[in-house]
Design a protein around this motif. Structure first.
Motif, PDB file in Angstrom:
ATOM      1  N   ASN A 167      13.559  12.999  19.576  1.00  0.00           N
ATOM      2  CA  ASN A 167      14.603  12.252  18.881  1.00  0.00           C
ATOM      3  C   ASN A 167      14.168  11.628  17.559  1.00  0.00           C
ATOM      4  O   ASN A 167      15.001  11.428  16.674  1.00  0.00           O
ATOM      5  N   THR A 168      12.887  11.309  17.403  1.00  0.00           N
ATOM      6  CA  THR A 168      12.413  10.654  16.184  1.00  0.00           C
ATOM      7  C   THR A 168      11.111  11.306  15.727  1.00  0.00           C
ATOM      8  O   THR A 168      10.494  12.073  16.478  1.00  0.00           O
ATOM      9  N   ASP A 173      22.383  12.218  13.228  1.00  0.00           N
ATOM     10  CA  ASP A 173      23.341  11.123  13.081  1.00  0.00           C
ATOM     11  C   ASP A 173      24.237  11.451  11.896  1.00  0.00           C
ATOM     12  O   ASP A 173      23.790  11.478  10.758  1.00  0.00           O
ATOM     13  N   ARG A 221      25.342   9.549   8.084  1.00  0.00           N
ATOM     14  CA  ARG A 221      24.771   9.725   6.754  1.00  0.00           C
ATOM     15  C   ARG A 221      25.618  10.640   5.892  1.00  0.00           C
ATOM     16  O   ARG A 221      25.467  10.672   4.686  1.00  0.00           O
ATOM     17  N   SER A 225      23.178   1.940   7.128  1.00  0.00           N
ATOM     18  CA  SER A 225      21.857   2.556   7.080  1.00  0.00           C
ATOM     19  C   SER A 225      21.798   3.648   8.153  1.00  0.00           C
ATOM     20  O   SER A 225      21.873   3.350   9.339  1.00  0.00           O
ATOM     21  N   PRO A 226      21.701   4.928   7.755  1.00  0.00           N
ATOM     22  CA  PRO A 226      21.696   5.990   8.751  1.00  0.00           C
ATOM     23  C   PRO A 226      20.413   5.954   9.573  1.00  0.00           C
ATOM     24  O   PRO A 226      19.359   5.555   9.083  1.00  0.00           O
ATOM     25  N   THR A 227      20.535   6.359  10.811  1.00  0.00           N
ATOM     26  CA  THR A 227      19.352   6.391  11.656  1.00  0.00           C
ATOM     27  C   THR A 227      18.587   7.674  11.396  1.00  0.00           C
ATOM     28  O   THR A 227      19.172   8.701  11.083  1.00  0.00           O
ATOM     29  N   ASN A 228      17.290   7.612  11.499  1.00  0.00           N
ATOM     30  CA  ASN A 228      16.443   8.790  11.343  1.00  0.00           C
ATOM     31  C   ASN A 228      16.124   9.347  12.721  1.00  0.00           C
ATOM     32  O   ASN A 228      14.982   9.366  13.146  1.00  0.00           O
ATOM     33  N   ARG A 229      17.181   9.782  13.410  1.00  0.00           N
ATOM     34  CA  ARG A 229      16.986  10.295  14.765  1.00  0.00           C
ATOM     35  C   ARG A 229      17.929  11.444  15.041  1.00  0.00           C
ATOM     36  O   ARG A 229      18.957  11.585  14.394  1.00  0.00           O
TER      37      ARG A 229
END
Length: 172
Positions: free
Chosen positions: A100-101, A115, A118, A127-131
């Motif tokens: 996931n990350t 996600d 973005r 703030s988009p998640t980096n996952r």
């Protein structure tokens, strides 16, 4: 068969991309750690058993760059490298797997659904998640597609072409 991985511009150490299999028969998002990202190029993909993950996964052949041991980049003589130094040794065990990350990879390609906030004008201020989401499901789809293809076309090889939008990743 050709698999295409088109990367986006990195966001911090996260590099998202779009994996398109067999001319669009299957598509999904990817996530890589910029520090250990695979250099742009063509790589043969094989389906092999991974002792680490205890399952059959795609593996990329002929990847040059850092070898990774215990979370640190090393060259063949065992010395630790700074991520900005040229990458020069053959890397092995580069897989496409679930995660996931970027903390879930040491140079491999993670697959899933990014996600989408973005991309949406309604949520672009967030703030988009980096996952990645749905990683296990998307990996299973990819594995099933590749295994079926391999069974139906036993003499045809599978390749992935990785491209980046900038020279930041292209020369890894």
């Amino acid at each position: 068969m050709l698999i295409s991985l088109k990367r986006e511009t990195p966001r911090g150490k996260a590099v998202f991309g779009r994996l398109v299999v067999d001319g669009g028969m299957l598509a999904m998002d990817t996530l890589e750690n910029l520090t250990y990202a695979i250099p742009d190029g063509f790589y043969r993909v094989r389906m092999t058993y991974s002792p680490r993950f205890q399952e059959v996964l795609p593996i990329l052949d002929g990847v040059y760059g850092y070898a990774v041991q215990n979370g640190s980049a090393v060259v063949q003589n065992g010395s630790t490298l700074n991520p900005i130094e040229p990458r020069s040794c053959l890397r092995t065990g580069i897989r496409i797997h679930a995660g996931n990350t970027i903390e879930h990879t040491e140079g491999c390609i993670l697959v899933g659904d990014a996600d989408q906030s973005r991309l949406s004008p309604l949520t672009s201020h967030l703030s988009p998640t980096n996952r990645l989401l749905s990683s296990r499901r998307r990996l299973n789809e990819l594995r099933n597609y590749l295994l079926t293809y391999q069974k139906q076309n036993p003499y045809e090889e599978v390749y992935v072409r990785i491209t980046s939008p900038s020279s930041e990743l292209a020369g890894n």
